[in-house]
Design a protein around this motif. Structure first.
Motif, PDB file in Angstrom:
ATOM      1  N   ARG A  53       1.003  -1.100   0.386  1.00 42.48           N
ATOM      2  CA  ARG A  53      -0.198   0.296   0.006  1.00 42.48           C
ATOM      3  C   ARG A  53       0.728   1.465   0.167  1.00 42.48           C
ATOM      4  N   TRP A  67       0.815   5.970   0.312  1.00 42.18           N
ATOM      5  CA  TRP A  67      -0.190   6.739   0.153  1.00 42.18           C
ATOM      6  C   TRP A  67       0.707   8.225  -0.142  1.00 42.18           C
ATOM      7  N   HIS A 109      -0.970  12.153   0.531  1.00 46.61           N
ATOM      8  CA  HIS A 109      -1.653  12.945   1.138  1.00 46.61           C
ATOM      9  C   HIS A 109      -1.112  14.718   1.297  1.00 46.61           C
ATOM     10  N   THR A 150      -9.167   2.431 -10.548  1.00 52.49           N
ATOM     11  CA  THR A 150      -9.186   3.927 -10.163  1.00 52.49           C
ATOM     12  C   THR A 150     -10.327   4.287 -10.263  1.00 52.49           C
ATOM     13  N   THR A 190      -8.955  14.027  -5.144  1.00 53.05           N
ATOM     14  CA  THR A 190      -8.848  13.117  -4.288  1.00 53.05           C
ATOM     15  C   THR A 190      -8.581  11.512  -5.313  1.00 53.05           C
ATOM     16  N   SER A 225      -7.821   7.182  -5.731  1.00 53.85           N
ATOM     17  CA  SER A 225      -7.636   5.707  -4.763  1.00 53.85           C
ATOM     18  C   SER A 225      -7.567   4.716  -6.117  1.00 53.85           C
ATOM     19  N   SER A 264      -1.901  -0.738  -3.902  1.00 49.61           N
ATOM     20  CA  SER A 264      -3.029   0.858  -3.913  1.00 49.61           C
ATOM     21  C   SER A 264      -2.255   1.790  -3.768  1.00 49.61           C
ATOM     22  N   GLU A 285      -3.241   5.859  -2.435  1.00 49.03           N
ATOM     23  CA  GLU A 285      -4.327   7.048  -2.007  1.00 49.03           C
ATOM     24  C   GLU A 285      -3.450   8.358  -2.044  1.00 49.03           C
ATOM     25  N   SER A 315      -5.284  12.774  -1.660  1.00 51.87           N
ATOM     26  CA  SER A 315      -6.100  13.339  -1.196  1.00 51.87           C
ATOM     27  C   SER A 315      -5.238  14.894  -0.503  1.00 51.87           C
TER      28      SER A 315
END
Length: 418
Positions: A193, A195, A197, A273, A289, A291, A303, A305, A307
Protein backbone atom coordinates in the motif's frame (compact mmCIF):
# COMPACT_ATOMS: atom_id res chain seq x y z
CA UNK A 1 -9.25 21.25 -24.09
CA UNK A 2 -8.69 17.96 -25.88
CA UNK A 3 -10.02 14.75 -24.32
CA UNK A 4 -7.18 13.68 -21.99
CA UNK A 5 -7.86 10.02 -22.67
CA UNK A 6 -6.95 10.47 -26.32
CA UNK A 7 -3.49 11.97 -25.89
CA UNK A 8 -1.88 10.21 -28.83
CA UNK A 9 -3.48 12.10 -31.74
CA UNK A 10 -1.90 12.34 -35.16
CA UNK A 11 -1.01 15.98 -34.57
CA UNK A 12 1.09 15.04 -31.56
CA UNK A 13 2.68 12.13 -33.39
CA UNK A 14 3.46 14.49 -36.23
CA UNK A 15 5.12 16.83 -33.74
CA UNK A 16 7.27 13.97 -32.40
CA UNK A 17 8.19 13.00 -35.94
CA UNK A 18 9.22 16.59 -36.58
CA UNK A 19 11.26 16.64 -33.37
CA UNK A 20 12.93 13.40 -34.37
CA UNK A 21 13.74 14.93 -37.74
CA UNK A 22 15.35 17.91 -36.05
CA UNK A 23 17.34 15.60 -33.82
CA UNK A 24 18.40 13.49 -36.79
CA UNK A 25 19.72 16.60 -38.47
CA UNK A 26 21.67 17.44 -35.33
CA UNK A 27 22.97 13.92 -35.06
CA UNK A 28 24.16 13.96 -38.68
CA UNK A 29 26.96 16.33 -37.70
CA UNK A 30 30.39 14.73 -37.36
CA UNK A 31 30.43 12.21 -34.52
CA UNK A 32 33.54 13.83 -33.08
CA UNK A 33 31.46 16.86 -32.17
CA UNK A 34 28.98 14.88 -30.09
CA UNK A 35 30.76 11.83 -28.69
CA UNK A 36 32.83 13.86 -26.28
CA UNK A 37 33.24 12.77 -22.67
CA UNK A 38 34.30 15.33 -20.03
CA UNK A 39 38.06 15.74 -20.21
CA UNK A 40 40.86 14.84 -17.87
CA UNK A 41 39.96 17.68 -15.53
CA UNK A 42 36.45 16.20 -15.19
CA UNK A 43 34.73 19.43 -16.17
CA UNK A 44 31.06 18.77 -16.77
CA UNK A 45 29.25 21.58 -18.57
CA UNK A 46 25.51 21.63 -18.01
CA UNK A 47 22.69 23.17 -20.01
CA UNK A 48 19.33 23.64 -18.28
CA UNK A 49 16.18 23.20 -20.39
CA UNK A 50 13.11 24.26 -18.45
CA UNK A 51 14.58 26.48 -15.74
CA UNK A 52 11.60 26.58 -13.40
CA UNK A 53 11.73 25.81 -9.70
CA UNK A 54 12.42 22.09 -9.93
CA UNK A 55 14.89 22.43 -12.79
CA UNK A 56 16.85 25.01 -10.81
CA UNK A 57 16.79 22.93 -7.63
CA UNK A 58 18.11 19.80 -9.34
CA UNK A 59 20.83 21.88 -10.99
CA UNK A 60 21.86 23.43 -7.67
CA UNK A 61 22.33 19.99 -6.16
CA UNK A 62 24.36 18.92 -9.19
CA UNK A 63 26.60 21.96 -8.79
CA UNK A 64 27.73 20.63 -5.41
CA UNK A 65 29.85 18.12 -7.31
CA UNK A 66 33.37 19.37 -8.17
CA UNK A 67 33.91 20.43 -11.76
CA UNK A 68 30.24 20.91 -12.67
CA UNK A 69 29.20 24.26 -14.12
CA UNK A 70 26.19 25.76 -15.88
CA UNK A 71 27.03 27.17 -19.30
CA UNK A 72 23.64 27.50 -21.05
CA UNK A 73 19.96 28.01 -20.24
CA UNK A 74 16.76 27.61 -22.26
CA UNK A 75 13.25 28.54 -21.23
CA UNK A 76 10.17 30.19 -22.74
CA UNK A 77 9.68 32.40 -19.66
CA UNK A 78 12.04 35.27 -18.95
CA UNK A 79 11.24 35.14 -15.23
CA UNK A 80 12.67 31.62 -14.97
CA UNK A 81 15.72 32.58 -16.99
CA UNK A 82 16.45 35.51 -14.69
CA UNK A 83 16.38 33.25 -11.64
CA UNK A 84 18.44 30.55 -13.36
CA UNK A 85 21.18 33.01 -14.29
CA UNK A 86 22.11 33.00 -10.61
CA UNK A 87 23.23 29.38 -10.94
CA UNK A 88 26.23 30.30 -13.08
CA UNK A 89 29.43 30.49 -11.06
CA UNK A 90 31.80 31.21 -13.96
CA UNK A 91 31.01 33.44 -16.91
CA UNK A 92 27.48 34.41 -17.90
CA UNK A 93 25.56 31.42 -19.28
CA UNK A 94 24.35 31.52 -22.88
CA UNK A 95 20.60 32.19 -23.00
CA UNK A 96 18.15 30.61 -25.44
CA UNK A 97 14.39 30.77 -25.86
CA UNK A 98 14.45 27.74 -28.19
CA UNK A 99 15.93 24.65 -26.53
CA UNK A 100 17.13 23.35 -29.89
CA UNK A 101 19.64 26.19 -30.07
CA UNK A 102 21.06 25.05 -26.74
CA UNK A 103 21.43 21.52 -28.10
CA UNK A 104 23.53 22.86 -30.99
CA UNK A 105 26.04 24.22 -28.47
CA UNK A 106 29.16 22.03 -28.56
CA UNK A 107 30.23 23.37 -25.16
CA UNK A 108 27.28 21.61 -23.47
CA UNK A 109 28.06 18.08 -22.27
CA UNK A 110 24.77 17.26 -20.56
CA UNK A 111 21.35 18.78 -19.96
CA UNK A 112 18.89 18.96 -17.09
CA UNK A 113 15.32 18.88 -18.43
CA UNK A 114 12.80 20.36 -15.99
CA UNK A 115 10.04 21.27 -18.45
CA UNK A 116 6.34 20.40 -18.13
CA UNK A 117 5.66 16.75 -18.90
CA UNK A 118 4.24 17.25 -22.40
CA UNK A 119 7.65 18.53 -23.55
CA UNK A 120 9.68 15.63 -22.10
CA UNK A 121 9.65 13.38 -25.16
CA UNK A 122 10.67 15.88 -27.85
CA UNK A 123 13.29 17.49 -25.61
CA UNK A 124 14.83 14.24 -24.37
CA UNK A 125 14.82 12.64 -27.83
CA UNK A 126 16.42 15.71 -29.39
CA UNK A 127 18.99 15.87 -26.59
CA UNK A 128 20.27 12.30 -26.80
CA UNK A 129 20.37 12.42 -30.58
CA UNK A 130 22.39 15.61 -30.31
CA UNK A 131 24.92 13.71 -28.21
CA UNK A 132 23.98 15.11 -24.80
CA UNK A 133 23.62 13.09 -21.63
CA UNK A 134 20.32 13.83 -19.90
CA UNK A 135 18.93 14.25 -16.39
CA UNK A 136 15.16 14.18 -17.02
CA UNK A 137 12.58 14.95 -14.37
CA UNK A 138 9.81 12.46 -13.76
CA UNK A 139 7.44 11.27 -15.00
CA UNK A 140 9.50 10.08 -17.94
CA UNK A 141 6.88 10.85 -20.57
CA UNK A 142 3.38 12.19 -21.18
CA UNK A 143 2.06 8.98 -22.77
CA UNK A 144 3.05 5.32 -22.94
CA UNK A 145 3.90 5.74 -26.61
CA UNK A 146 6.23 8.65 -25.88
CA UNK A 147 7.94 6.68 -23.14
CA UNK A 148 8.80 3.93 -25.58
CA UNK A 149 10.15 6.55 -28.00
CA UNK A 150 12.48 7.98 -25.32
CA UNK A 151 13.76 4.53 -24.38
CA UNK A 152 14.43 3.71 -28.02
CA UNK A 153 16.27 7.01 -28.66
CA UNK A 154 18.36 6.63 -25.51
CA UNK A 155 19.39 3.09 -26.40
CA UNK A 156 20.20 3.99 -30.01
CA UNK A 157 22.29 7.01 -29.03
CA UNK A 158 24.21 5.34 -26.20
CA UNK A 159 23.80 8.45 -24.04
CA UNK A 160 23.31 8.44 -20.25
CA UNK A 161 19.70 9.19 -19.23
CA UNK A 162 18.99 9.55 -15.53
CA UNK A 163 15.29 9.99 -14.63
CA UNK A 164 14.39 11.99 -11.52
CA UNK A 165 13.17 9.02 -9.47
CA UNK A 166 15.64 9.80 -6.72
CA UNK A 167 14.64 6.97 -4.38
CA UNK A 168 16.84 4.68 -6.49
CA UNK A 169 19.90 6.55 -5.15
CA UNK A 170 18.70 6.83 -1.55
CA UNK A 171 21.07 4.94 0.81
CA UNK A 172 18.29 3.73 3.10
CA UNK A 173 16.23 2.50 0.12
CA UNK A 174 19.22 0.54 -1.12
CA UNK A 175 19.83 -0.85 2.36
CA UNK A 176 16.20 -1.89 2.82
CA UNK A 177 16.18 -3.72 -0.50
CA UNK A 178 19.31 -5.66 0.43
CA UNK A 179 18.24 -6.44 3.99
CA UNK A 180 14.66 -7.57 3.43
CA UNK A 181 14.07 -8.33 -0.26
CA UNK A 182 17.35 -9.58 -1.69
CA UNK A 183 17.79 -11.70 1.45
CA UNK A 184 14.20 -13.00 1.33
CA UNK A 185 13.58 -11.98 4.97
CA UNK A 186 10.24 -10.35 4.16
CA UNK A 187 8.82 -13.58 2.79
CA UNK A 188 6.01 -13.56 0.23
CA UNK A 189 4.55 -10.08 -0.33
CA UNK A 190 0.93 -10.11 -1.43
CA UNK A 191 -0.02 -6.48 -0.92
CA UNK A 192 1.78 -3.15 -1.05
CA UNK A 193 0.00 0.00 0.00
CA UNK A 194 1.20 3.50 -0.88
CA UNK A 195 -0.18 6.93 -0.06
CA UNK A 196 0.70 10.60 -0.45
CA UNK A 197 -1.76 13.06 1.05
CA UNK A 198 -1.79 16.84 1.12
CA UNK A 199 1.18 17.38 -1.20
CA UNK A 200 0.02 20.63 -2.81
CA UNK A 201 -3.49 21.69 -3.88
CA UNK A 202 -1.85 23.90 -6.55
CA UNK A 203 -4.25 26.78 -6.32
CA UNK A 204 -3.84 29.93 -8.36
CA UNK A 205 -2.42 32.91 -6.51
CA UNK A 206 -4.84 35.79 -7.27
CA UNK A 207 -1.82 38.01 -7.89
CA UNK A 208 -0.92 35.78 -10.84
CA UNK A 209 -4.15 35.96 -12.83
CA UNK A 210 -2.57 37.79 -15.76
CA UNK A 211 -0.14 36.75 -18.44
CA UNK A 212 3.34 37.50 -17.08
CA UNK A 213 5.71 39.63 -19.08
CA UNK A 214 8.36 37.72 -20.95
CA UNK A 215 6.30 34.53 -21.44
CA UNK A 216 6.03 32.91 -24.86
CA UNK A 217 2.73 31.16 -24.20
CA UNK A 218 2.51 29.60 -27.63
CA UNK A 219 5.93 27.99 -27.15
CA UNK A 220 4.88 26.78 -23.68
CA UNK A 221 1.83 25.05 -25.18
CA UNK A 222 4.00 23.63 -27.95
CA UNK A 223 2.79 20.15 -29.00
CA UNK A 224 -0.44 20.42 -26.97
CA UNK A 225 -3.63 21.68 -28.63
CA UNK A 226 -3.59 25.46 -29.02
CA UNK A 227 -5.61 27.58 -26.61
CA UNK A 228 -5.74 31.15 -25.25
CA UNK A 229 -3.54 32.01 -22.28
CA UNK A 230 -4.68 30.59 -18.95
CA UNK A 231 -2.92 31.56 -15.74
CA UNK A 232 -4.16 28.38 -14.06
CA UNK A 233 -2.82 26.17 -16.81
CA UNK A 234 0.54 27.97 -16.84
CA UNK A 235 1.21 28.07 -13.11
CA UNK A 236 -0.61 24.84 -12.18
CA UNK A 237 0.05 22.82 -15.33
CA UNK A 238 0.19 19.48 -13.47
CA UNK A 239 -3.57 19.77 -12.90
CA UNK A 240 -4.28 19.69 -16.65
CA UNK A 241 -4.18 16.59 -18.82
CA UNK A 242 -2.65 18.32 -21.83
CA UNK A 243 0.43 19.20 -19.78
CA UNK A 244 0.70 16.84 -16.79
CA UNK A 245 -0.64 13.70 -15.12
CA UNK A 246 -2.05 14.95 -11.81
CA UNK A 247 -1.23 13.37 -8.47
CA UNK A 248 -0.92 9.90 -9.97
CA UNK A 249 1.78 10.90 -12.45
CA UNK A 250 3.47 13.38 -10.13
CA UNK A 251 3.51 11.34 -6.90
CA UNK A 252 2.54 7.72 -7.43
CA UNK A 253 5.22 7.36 -10.11
CA UNK A 254 7.83 7.83 -7.36
CA UNK A 255 6.29 5.18 -5.14
CA UNK A 256 5.47 2.59 -7.78
CA UNK A 257 9.07 2.85 -9.00
CA UNK A 258 10.25 1.76 -5.54
CA UNK A 259 7.65 -1.01 -5.52
CA UNK A 260 8.81 -2.35 -8.90
CA UNK A 261 12.44 -2.16 -7.82
CA UNK A 262 11.90 -4.02 -4.54
CA UNK A 263 9.41 -6.56 -5.91
CA UNK A 264 11.37 -7.31 -9.09
CA UNK A 265 8.29 -7.01 -11.32
CA UNK A 266 7.68 -3.97 -13.52
CA UNK A 267 4.53 -4.48 -15.64
CA UNK A 268 1.07 -4.50 -14.03
CA UNK A 269 -1.61 -6.52 -15.71
CA UNK A 270 -4.57 -4.28 -14.79
CA UNK A 271 -5.58 -1.08 -13.01
CA UNK A 272 -8.73 0.20 -11.30
CA UNK A 273 -9.08 3.83 -10.19
CA UNK A 274 -11.79 5.92 -8.58
CA UNK A 275 -11.83 9.53 -7.41
CA UNK A 276 -13.07 12.98 -8.27
CA UNK A 277 -12.75 16.73 -7.92
CA UNK A 278 -14.40 17.25 -4.56
CA UNK A 279 -12.52 20.13 -2.94
CA UNK A 280 -11.09 22.36 -5.70
CA UNK A 281 -13.52 22.66 -8.65
CA UNK A 282 -11.41 25.30 -10.38
CA UNK A 283 -11.37 23.82 -13.90
CA UNK A 284 -8.66 21.20 -13.31
CA UNK A 285 -8.82 17.87 -15.14
CA UNK A 286 -7.25 15.49 -12.64
CA UNK A 287 -8.92 14.45 -9.37
CA UNK A 288 -8.02 16.09 -6.07
CA UNK A 289 -8.85 12.80 -4.34
CA UNK A 290 -7.93 9.47 -5.91
CA UNK A 291 -7.66 5.79 -4.99
CA UNK A 292 -6.23 3.11 -7.26
CA UNK A 293 -5.27 -0.55 -7.31
CA UNK A 294 -2.77 -2.24 -9.63
CA UNK A 295 -2.76 -6.01 -10.16
CA UNK A 296 0.47 -7.84 -11.06
CA UNK A 297 0.99 -11.21 -12.78
CA UNK A 298 3.17 -12.36 -9.87
CA UNK A 299 0.14 -12.59 -7.59
CA UNK A 300 0.22 -9.32 -5.66
CA UNK A 301 -1.43 -5.90 -5.72
CA UNK A 302 -0.35 -2.32 -5.10
CA UNK A 303 -2.67 0.47 -3.97
CA UNK A 304 -2.30 4.25 -3.89
CA UNK A 305 -4.36 6.89 -2.14
CA UNK A 306 -3.96 10.66 -2.37
CA UNK A 307 -6.14 13.54 -1.30
CA UNK A 308 -5.70 17.29 -1.29
CA UNK A 309 -8.53 17.64 1.22
CA UNK A 310 -7.73 20.21 3.94
CA UNK A 311 -6.00 18.39 6.78
CA UNK A 312 -4.89 15.40 4.69
CA UNK A 313 -1.27 14.61 5.51
CA UNK A 314 1.34 11.89 5.25
CA UNK A 315 3.11 9.75 2.70
CA UNK A 316 4.86 6.42 2.50
CA UNK A 317 5.00 2.82 1.29
CA UNK A 318 4.22 -0.31 3.29
CA UNK A 319 5.12 -3.79 2.07
CA UNK A 320 3.16 -6.54 3.82
CA UNK A 321 5.03 -9.85 3.76
CA UNK A 322 4.51 -13.22 5.38
CA UNK A 323 7.58 -12.70 7.59
CA UNK A 324 7.09 -9.02 8.43
CA UNK A 325 6.22 -5.59 7.15
CA UNK A 326 8.39 -2.76 5.90
CA UNK A 327 7.43 0.91 6.03
CA UNK A 328 9.61 3.30 4.05
CA UNK A 329 9.55 6.94 3.00
CA UNK A 330 12.18 9.47 1.95
CA UNK A 331 13.53 9.87 5.48
CA UNK A 332 13.58 6.43 7.07
CA UNK A 333 12.41 2.85 7.07
CA UNK A 334 11.00 0.64 9.84
CA UNK A 335 11.08 -3.15 9.59
CA UNK A 336 8.71 -5.01 11.93
CA UNK A 337 9.19 -8.80 11.93
CA UNK A 338 6.29 -11.16 12.50
CA UNK A 339 5.94 -12.64 15.96
CA UNK A 340 5.22 -11.38 19.43
CA UNK A 341 8.00 -9.44 21.07
CA UNK A 342 9.87 -8.85 17.79
CA UNK A 343 11.86 -5.63 17.86
CA UNK A 344 11.52 -3.19 14.94
CA UNK A 345 14.61 -2.20 12.98
CA UNK A 346 14.97 1.40 11.80
CA UNK A 347 17.39 3.32 9.60
CA UNK A 348 17.26 6.63 7.78
CA UNK A 349 19.01 9.60 6.22
CA UNK A 350 19.46 13.20 7.29
CA UNK A 351 19.57 14.85 3.85
CA UNK A 352 17.58 15.24 0.65
CA UNK A 353 18.31 12.15 -1.45
CA UNK A 354 18.18 14.30 -4.59
CA UNK A 355 21.81 15.00 -3.68
CA UNK A 356 22.61 11.30 -3.98
CA UNK A 357 20.75 11.09 -7.28
CA UNK A 358 22.49 14.01 -8.98
CA UNK A 359 25.83 12.74 -7.65
CA UNK A 360 25.01 9.38 -9.23
CA UNK A 361 24.25 11.11 -12.54
CA UNK A 362 27.55 12.99 -12.55
CA UNK A 363 29.42 9.77 -11.72
CA UNK A 364 27.56 7.92 -14.46
CA UNK A 365 28.41 10.55 -17.05
CA UNK A 366 32.08 10.59 -16.09
CA UNK A 367 32.50 6.83 -15.96
CA UNK A 368 30.00 5.90 -18.71
CA UNK A 369 28.31 3.43 -16.37
CA UNK A 370 24.53 2.95 -16.08
CA UNK A 371 22.71 5.42 -13.81
CA UNK A 372 20.61 4.41 -10.81
CA UNK A 373 17.31 5.22 -12.53
CA UNK A 374 17.57 3.47 -15.87
CA UNK A 375 15.35 4.84 -18.63
CA UNK A 376 13.58 1.50 -19.22
CA UNK A 377 12.70 0.99 -15.54
CA UNK A 378 11.50 4.61 -15.40
CA UNK A 379 9.34 3.98 -18.46
CA UNK A 380 7.71 0.98 -16.79
CA UNK A 381 6.97 2.96 -13.62
CA UNK A 382 5.53 5.83 -15.64
CA UNK A 383 3.50 3.32 -17.65
CA UNK A 384 1.89 2.07 -14.42
CA UNK A 385 0.75 5.62 -13.64
CA UNK A 386 -0.60 6.10 -17.16
CA UNK A 387 -2.53 2.84 -16.87
CA UNK A 388 -4.05 3.99 -13.58
CA UNK A 389 -5.01 7.35 -15.07
CA UNK A 390 -6.64 5.59 -18.01
CA UNK A 391 -8.72 3.57 -15.56
CA UNK A 392 -9.86 6.82 -13.93
CA UNK A 393 -10.79 8.38 -17.28
CA UNK A 394 -12.59 5.27 -18.51
CA UNK A 395 -14.37 4.67 -15.20
CA UNK A 396 -13.56 0.98 -15.46
CA UNK A 397 -10.88 -1.62 -14.83
CA UNK A 398 -8.37 -1.57 -17.67
CA UNK A 399 -5.90 -4.29 -18.61
CA UNK A 400 -2.45 -3.92 -20.11
CA UNK A 401 -1.60 -5.65 -23.35
CA UNK A 402 2.12 -6.08 -22.57
CA UNK A 403 3.42 -6.56 -26.10
CA UNK A 404 2.41 -3.14 -27.49
CA UNK A 405 2.06 -1.75 -23.93
CA UNK A 406 -1.47 -0.54 -24.59
CA UNK A 407 -4.42 -0.10 -22.23
CA UNK A 408 -7.40 -2.33 -23.03
CA UNK A 409 -10.91 -1.66 -21.85
CA UNK A 410 -14.10 0.30 -22.54
CA UNK A 411 -14.03 3.61 -24.34
CA UNK A 412 -13.09 6.67 -22.34
CA UNK A 413 -15.64 9.16 -21.10
CA UNK A 414 -16.41 12.28 -23.07
CA UNK A 415 -14.30 15.33 -22.24
CA UNK A 416 -15.73 17.98 -19.95
CA UNK A 417 -16.77 21.16 -21.65
CA UNK A 418 -14.91 24.30 -20.60
Amino acid sequence: MADPSQRQPLSRRAFLASAAGTATALASRPASLWARVPGANDRLRIGVIGAGGRGRYVTRTMLKEPGVEVVALADVFEGSLQEARKLATGGAPRIHRDYRRLLEDREVDAVVIGSPDHWHAPMAIDAVRAGKDVYLEKPLAHTIEEGRAIVRAARESGRIVQVGLQQRSGPHYQQAKREYFDSGRIGKVGYVRTWWHGQNPRLLDPARDRRPEGLDWEAFVGPAPKRPFSARQFYQWRNYADFGEGQVGDLFTHWVDVVHWFMGEELPKAASTIGGIYHYPDGRDWPDTVSLLLEYPGGWTCSFEASLAPGARGYGIEFLGTQGRLFIDRNRYTWTPEGSGAKPETAGVDHDITLDHTRNFVHSVRTRTPPASDVLAAHRSTLASHLANQAYLRKARVELDPRPERALGPAAREPRER
